[in-house]
Enzyme design. Structure first.
Site, PDB file in Angstrom:
ATOM      1  CG  PHE A 135       5.094  18.587  -5.429  1.00  0.00           C
ATOM      2  CD1 PHE A 135       4.298  19.629  -4.976  1.00  0.00           C
ATOM      3  CD2 PHE A 135       4.470  17.456  -5.933  1.00  0.00           C
ATOM      4  CE1 PHE A 135       2.910  19.552  -5.013  1.00  0.00           C
ATOM      5  CE2 PHE A 135       3.092  17.361  -5.979  1.00  0.00           C
ATOM      6  CZ  PHE A 135       2.304  18.414  -5.519  1.00  0.00           C
ATOM      7  CE  LYS A 136       1.150  16.602  -3.365  1.00  0.00           C
ATOM      8  NZ  LYS A 136       0.257  15.505  -3.073  1.00  0.00           N
ATOM      9  CG  ASP A 137       9.325  15.816   1.038  1.00  0.00           C
ATOM     10  OD1 ASP A 137       8.592  15.360   1.936  1.00  0.00           O
ATOM     11  OD2 ASP A 137      10.003  15.101   0.278  1.00  0.00           O
ATOM     12  CG  MET A 181       3.944  17.660   5.017  1.00  0.00           C
ATOM     13  SD  MET A 181       2.240  18.268   4.861  1.00  0.00           S
ATOM     14  CE  MET A 181       1.749  17.541   3.318  1.00  0.00           C
ATOM     15  CB  THR A 216      -0.484  14.464   0.563  1.00  0.00           C
ATOM     16  OG1 THR A 216      -0.595  15.348  -0.545  1.00  0.00           O
ATOM     17  CG2 THR A 216      -0.881  15.217   1.827  1.00  0.00           C
TER      18      THR A 216
END
Length: 475
Positions: free
Chosen positions: A116-118, A121, A149
């Site tokens: 989910f960090k994409d 980011m 992350t």
């Protein structure tokens, strides 16, 4: 829109100033001076934007409430470039899947690094490149990761003009797949530093360097951790997208369950709720490192030391010092910056804890702000993974399993419960094999990634050594 520090610095700053800065000079975290309010008419309009236009258009609508120092046409173009079917595998970007009895799963892991960090980011990479190009400057990003992350940041920043990444991670404490995603990158602007310690040691190093204002300014140090407001702001968008998929009317309520370690993901839900999104409950799901669950149950925030931070099968949540939690406590205390600074400064430094149980404001965490919590163990993870697979043909990763387990404990009749998926199962294949006796599906681009050459430096948990390394590579 101006931004202020949770610890009292009220120097007027616009979005692009704090985008490149990370922590405030007084050690606090940035928040907007107010949360823009979204009324019923706006919700109805945004529902059409998401369903009839695109996620990128919805992102522009949300972000433009907070970003007024980037021309609207440029901000829209950045959103359109970020949230594409080519990057995220589907035009919906964050599709919702019904699991059972009002329980839904919001897929946030279709991006380049399968986590989910994409979602944030990828946007951050484009924002950095845009603003640095506009200023003719460079930025050295210092980050800490417990797993996802780091790879999300490195994949978003690799090859970006004017950006170097120095990413710390706890040596040997990520899954082999997570390590390979980061350490196999050979880009000259990517530097991996494996710290001999736990994630909190990495996070402490990032904060120590950020608090050295002379060093920070000399070497243009920025951050991509969720202490960066821009990253948290990007995450607010998928709460609205999840809501629009789980409901048909704009007066319906929805609850979200969020696997939580550093409190960034669920803090974005808090922001969405403060804006007016009809969220009934924000359910914080922890693993055995239950510092957040303990707080929401008891009012005691008790940081654990390295020796008491458990190494678990949901390693991205092996965190005992939730750096984003300060933002919520600031709001909980009526935005009392002096008290927030005392709690997260002298109190934590001296006692390793603070206790709000006797404060009447603590009851508002649940009553006014909707927060409840729960905990999941390794045995729970295995049982939940097996159950979802056997009954629904749904394979979930270990962190999402923590979320599903806790979500089931907080279901309310007539209120959809949306669990935020955090990663694809392949990132934690060992536990999937333990639970199901089979390997999870591996995207073709990641076949054999663990066997690629690694580029990483192992270093003791000392901020001065990290600073020396940065200085050496920025000379």
């Amino acid at each position: 829109m101006n931004y202020l520090s949770t610890r009292g610095d009220r120097t007027p700053r616009r979005f692009c100033d704090i985008l490149l800065e990370g922590l405030a000079p007084d050690g606090g975290l940035y928040l907007p001076e107010r949360y823009p309010q979204v009324d019923a008419a706006t919700l109805a309009r945004w529902r059409k934007v998401y369903h009839e236009q695109s996620y990128a258009d919805l992102a522009f609508e949300v972000l433009s409430l907070y970003i007024d120092d980037i021309p609207a046409a440029d901000l829209r173009a950045i959103c359109q470039k970020t949230y594409t079917a080519e990057v995220f595998g589907t035009g919906e970007i964050v599709p919702l899947r019904h699991v059972e009895n009002g329980l839904w799963l919001e897929a946030l892991s279709n991006g380049p690094t399968l986590a989910f960090k994409d979602m944030a980011m990828q946007l951050l990479g484009h924002l950095f490149e845009y603003e640095l190009g506009r200023r003719g400057e460079q930025l050295n990003i210092l980050g800490a990761t417990s797993g996802d992350t780091g790879s999300a940041a490195e994949y978003a920043m690799r090859g970006k003009a004017g950006v170097r990444v120095f990413m710390t991670s706890p040596h040997g404490r990520m899954s082999p797949f997570q390590q390979a995603q980061m350490f196999s990158l050979q880009d000259a602007n990517i530097h991996n530093i494996a710290i001999e310690g736990v994630f909190d040691d990495c996070q402490d190093i990032v904060k120590a360097v950020s608090n050295d204002l002379e060093f920070k300014r000399k070497y243009k140090i920025g951050t991509v951790n969720s202490i960066n407001w821009a990253r948290l702001l990007a995450q607010v968008v998928y709460y609205f997208a999840g809501y629009f998929q789980a409901t048909t009317k704009d007066d319906q309520q929805v609850s979200f369950t969020v696997p939580s370690g550093n409190f960034g993901n669920v803090c974005a839900g808090h922001v969405a709720r403060m804006m007016g999104l009809p969220i009934a409950q924000l359910v914080v799901a922890t693993n055995e490192n239950d510092v957040l669950d303990e707080f929401f149950r008891t009012g005691v925030y008790r940081v654990r030391g390295s020796a008491d931070t458990h190494e678990t099968s949901s390693p991205s949540m092996d965190i005992s010092k939730a750096s984003n939690f300060e933002r919520f406590v600031f709001d909980l205390l009526g935005r009392d910056a002096g008290r927030t600074a005392d709690l997260f400064g002298p109190q934590l430094a001296k006692h390793g804890r603070f206790d709000l149980s006797a404060d009447p404001l603590f009851a508002q965490a649940a009553g006014r702000y909707g927060f409840v919590s729960g905990k999941s163990t390794h045995a729970d993870r295995l049982a939940t993974i097996r159950d979802c697979w056997s009954r629904h043909g749904l394979m979930i990763d270990t962190h999402t399993a923590d979320g599903v387990k806790v979500a089931r404990e907080h279901l309310q009749a007539g209120v959809p419960m949306v669990v935020l998926e955090t990663a694809l199962p392949i990132k934690f294949a060992g536990t999937i094999v333990e639970a199901l006796g089979r390997e999870p599906e591996r995207p073709a681009k990641f076949v054999g990634i663990e066997d690629l050459p690694k580029r990483v430096l192992v270093m003791p948990a000392q901020a001065n050594q990290v600073k020396a390394y940065i200085a050496q590579h920025c000379a």
